[in-house]
Scaffold this active site. Structure first.
Site, PDB file in Angstrom:
ATOM      1  N   ARG A 190      13.870  -1.455   7.969  1.00 11.76           N
ATOM      2  CA  ARG A 190      13.079  -0.788   9.139  1.00 11.76           C
ATOM      3  C   ARG A 190      13.312  -1.932  10.267  1.00 11.76           C
ATOM      4  O   ARG A 190      13.409  -3.142  10.117  1.00 11.76           O
ATOM      5  CB  ARG A 190      11.574  -0.922   8.750  1.00 11.76           C
ATOM      6  CG  ARG A 190      11.100   0.175   7.899  1.00 11.76           C
ATOM      7  CD  ARG A 190       9.708   0.282   7.346  1.00 11.76           C
ATOM      8  NE  ARG A 190       8.735  -0.186   8.377  1.00 11.76           N
ATOM      9  CZ  ARG A 190       7.560  -0.184   8.267  1.00 11.76           C
ATOM     10  NH1 ARG A 190       6.912   0.185   6.989  1.00 11.76           N
ATOM     11  NH2 ARG A 190       6.706  -0.767   9.302  1.00 11.76           N
ATOM     12  N   ARG A 226       2.161  -7.975  13.728  1.00  9.80           N
ATOM     13  CA  ARG A 226       1.676  -6.774  13.155  1.00  9.80           C
ATOM     14  C   ARG A 226       0.675  -7.198  12.540  1.00  9.80           C
ATOM     15  O   ARG A 226      -0.435  -6.981  12.394  1.00  9.80           O
ATOM     16  CB  ARG A 226       2.507  -5.757  12.335  1.00  9.80           C
ATOM     17  CG  ARG A 226       3.419  -4.897  13.054  1.00  9.80           C
ATOM     18  CD  ARG A 226       4.820  -4.715  12.576  1.00  9.80           C
ATOM     19  NE  ARG A 226       4.770  -4.341  11.223  1.00  9.80           N
ATOM     20  CZ  ARG A 226       5.859  -4.234  10.230  1.00  9.80           C
ATOM     21  NH1 ARG A 226       6.989  -4.996  10.585  1.00  9.80           N
ATOM     22  NH2 ARG A 226       5.550  -3.742   9.056  1.00  9.80           N
ATOM     23  N   LYS A 270       0.766  -1.188   0.008  1.00  7.39           N
ATOM     24  CA  LYS A 270       0.023   0.118  -0.048  1.00  7.39           C
ATOM     25  C   LYS A 270       0.907   1.359   0.051  1.00  7.39           C
ATOM     26  O   LYS A 270       0.580   2.261  -0.652  1.00  7.39           O
ATOM     27  CB  LYS A 270      -1.084  -0.191   1.168  1.00  7.39           C
ATOM     28  CG  LYS A 270      -0.437  -0.101   2.721  1.00  7.39           C
ATOM     29  CD  LYS A 270      -1.850  -0.199   3.616  1.00  7.39           C
ATOM     30  CE  LYS A 270      -1.232  -0.022   4.990  1.00  7.39           C
ATOM     31  NZ  LYS A 270      -0.127  -0.822   5.458  1.00  7.39           N
ATOM     32  N   ARG A 305      12.009  -6.603   2.722  1.00 11.54           N
ATOM     33  CA  ARG A 305      11.709  -5.266   2.294  1.00 11.54           C
ATOM     34  C   ARG A 305      12.978  -4.293   2.765  1.00 11.54           C
ATOM     35  O   ARG A 305      13.621  -4.539   3.970  1.00 11.54           O
ATOM     36  CB  ARG A 305      10.439  -4.820   3.248  1.00 11.54           C
ATOM     37  CG  ARG A 305      10.262  -3.130   2.828  1.00 11.54           C
ATOM     38  CD  ARG A 305       8.742  -2.940   3.044  1.00 11.54           C
ATOM     39  NE  ARG A 305       8.324  -3.320   4.337  1.00 11.54           N
ATOM     40  CZ  ARG A 305       6.860  -2.934   4.898  1.00 11.54           C
ATOM     41  NH1 ARG A 305       6.255  -2.550   3.782  1.00 11.54           N
ATOM     42  NH2 ARG A 305       6.569  -3.146   6.039  1.00 11.54           N
ATOM     43  N   ARG A 342      -6.714   2.713  11.373  1.00  5.97           N
ATOM     44  CA  ARG A 342      -6.194   1.418  11.502  1.00  5.97           C
ATOM     45  C   ARG A 342      -7.209   0.806  12.553  1.00  5.97           C
ATOM     46  O   ARG A 342      -7.340  -0.447  12.901  1.00  5.97           O
ATOM     47  CB  ARG A 342      -5.263   1.205  11.974  1.00  5.97           C
ATOM     48  CG  ARG A 342      -3.812   0.828  11.066  1.00  5.97           C
ATOM     49  CD  ARG A 342      -2.510   0.635  11.714  1.00  5.97           C
ATOM     50  NE  ARG A 342      -1.574   0.010  11.057  1.00  5.97           N
ATOM     51  CZ  ARG A 342      -0.761   0.209  10.275  1.00  5.97           C
ATOM     52  NH1 ARG A 342      -0.595   1.739  10.049  1.00  5.97           N
ATOM     53  NH2 ARG A 342       0.365  -0.396   9.870  1.00  5.97           N
TER      54      ARG A 342
HETATM   55  P1  ADP Z   1       3.015  -1.310   8.270  1.00  6.71           P
HETATM   56  O1  ADP Z   1       1.845  -1.226   7.281  1.00  6.71           O
HETATM   57  O2  ADP Z   1       4.072  -2.280   7.388  1.00  6.71           O
HETATM   58  O3  ADP Z   1       2.850  -2.003   9.329  1.00  6.71           O
HETATM   59  P2  ADP Z   1       3.356   1.478   8.933  1.00  6.71           P
HETATM   60  O4  ADP Z   1       4.616   2.217   8.454  1.00  6.71           O
HETATM   61  O5  ADP Z   1       2.151   1.756   8.312  1.00  6.71           O
HETATM   62  O6  ADP Z   1       3.684  -0.021   8.786  1.00  6.71           O
HETATM   63  O7  ADP Z   1       3.498   1.373  10.372  1.00  6.71           O
HETATM   64  C1  ADP Z   1       4.296   1.187  11.277  1.00  6.71           C
HETATM   65  C2  ADP Z   1       4.019   1.114  12.829  1.00  6.71           C
HETATM   66  O8  ADP Z   1       3.690   2.309  12.990  1.00  6.71           O
HETATM   67  C3  ADP Z   1       2.604   0.361  13.007  1.00  6.71           C
HETATM   68  O9  ADP Z   1       3.075  -1.287  13.349  1.00  6.71           O
HETATM   69  C4  ADP Z   1       2.066   0.972  14.387  1.00  6.71           C
HETATM   70  O10 ADP Z   1       2.637   0.482  15.215  1.00  6.71           O
HETATM   71  C5  ADP Z   1       2.471   2.546  13.972  1.00  6.71           C
HETATM   72  N1  ADP Z   1       1.298   2.850  13.223  1.00  6.71           N
HETATM   73  C6  ADP Z   1       0.959   3.466  11.875  1.00  6.71           C
HETATM   74  N2  ADP Z   1      -0.098   3.898  11.816  1.00  6.71           N
HETATM   75  C7  ADP Z   1      -0.852   3.938  12.810  1.00  6.71           C
HETATM   76  C8  ADP Z   1      -2.153   4.016  13.189  1.00  6.71           C
HETATM   77  N3  ADP Z   1      -3.002   4.644  12.313  1.00  6.71           N
HETATM   78  N4  ADP Z   1      -2.614   3.695  14.371  1.00  6.71           N
HETATM   79  C9  ADP Z   1      -1.717   3.357  15.386  1.00  6.71           C
HETATM   80  N5  ADP Z   1      -0.604   2.782  14.974  1.00  6.71           N
HETATM   81  C10 ADP Z   1      -0.022   3.078  13.822  1.00  6.71           C
END
Ligand code: ADP
Ligand code: ZN
Length: 224
Positions: A162, A173, A13, A127, A88
């Site tokens: 990362r 996750r 995404k 990744r 989320r």
């Molecule tokens: P991915 O989709 O690969 O898990 P992201 O970069 O979107 O990676 O998010 C990394 C981390 O940041 C998530 O595992 C979470 O801990 C936190 N995070 C990101 N967006 C949110 C959100 N909308 N609400 C809560 N935590 C978030």
């Protein structure tokens, strides 16, 4: 228009969001990127967020929702934005809808990338991302290799992994994703704004395929 990207970690995404952002000239807002930038700069928000992120858990709603509302209040997003990683939780989705209604009532479209878990794990552990935050390009050492190992094709910066892209954290996750995603997907489905893709991540042209399907869909659906 607001485009909301839905999909598990590793679903692609972020990469698709970047392409859509160029295509439609909309700002790409990734909550994960914002948190990582804050962690790197050791801000208060970064310190708090890292306690959760390092364990693969969600950052609490109050921190996340305020962050996004502030970002969506800025001038550069008055025509909409691509939201990647937010909402989320159902609570985040409801708060977002209220915010959009009250502040900038333009059309919302949700795009879901639906991919089997085992494929996602393989993708995430391989990744690598560009260390230059202005660029932030995403690669995969198996499926989407950079031309030169360890170097970004676009800007020449170093590619890094990362901290949370290891097998243990990705399984956590994914569990968090499945615990929350069903409700969110239903939420956007009920609003009649959900568009679901089933990308073949082993295809060389998966990104182009996704992009052209979304463009076709938006042409039909989006009126403003
Ligand atoms: P991915 O989709 O690969 O898990 P992201 O970069 O979107 O990676 O998010 C990394 C981390 O940041 C998530 O595992 C979470 O801990 C936190 N995070 C990101 N967006 C949110 C959100 N909308 N609400 C809560 N935590 C978030
Ligand atoms: Zn780069």
């Amino acid at each position: 228009m607001y485009i909301i990207m839905l999909g598990a970690p590793g679903s692609g995404k972020g990469t698709l969001a970047k392409e859509l952002s160029k295509e439609y000239n909309l700002v790409h807002i990734s909550t994960g990127d914002i948190f990582r930038e804050n962690i790197k700069n050791e801000t208060e928000l970064g310190k708090k967020a890292n306690e959760y992120i390092s364990k693969g858990q969600l950052v609490p709603d109050d921190l996340t929702i305020d962050l996004v509302k502030n970002r969506l209040s800025q001038e550069d997003v008055k025509n909409g934005a691509i939201l990647d990683g937010f909402p989320r939780t159902t609570h985040q989705a409801e708060e977002l809808e209220k915010f959009i209604k009250n502040n900038n009532p333009i059309q919302t479209v949700a795009v879901l990338l639906d991919i089997p878990d085992e494929d996602l794990v393989k993708r995430v552990v391989n990744r690598v991302i560009c260390s230059n935050k202005e660029c932030g390009a995403i690669y995969n050492t198996e499926f989407r290799k950079p031309k030169q190992e360890g170097i970004c094709d676009i800007c020449g910066s170093k590619l890094i992994k990362r901290a949370d892209d290891n097998e243990e954290t990705v399984r956590d996750r994914l569990k968090v994703y499945h615990d929350n995603s069903k409700e969110i997907i239903e939420y956007y489905d009920n609003e009649n704004v959900l568009f679901t893709l089933h990308p073949n991540i082993y295809s060389e042209t998966v990104l182009e395929d996704n992009l052209s399907k979304v463009k076709g869909h938006l042409k039909e659906k989006v009126t403003k």
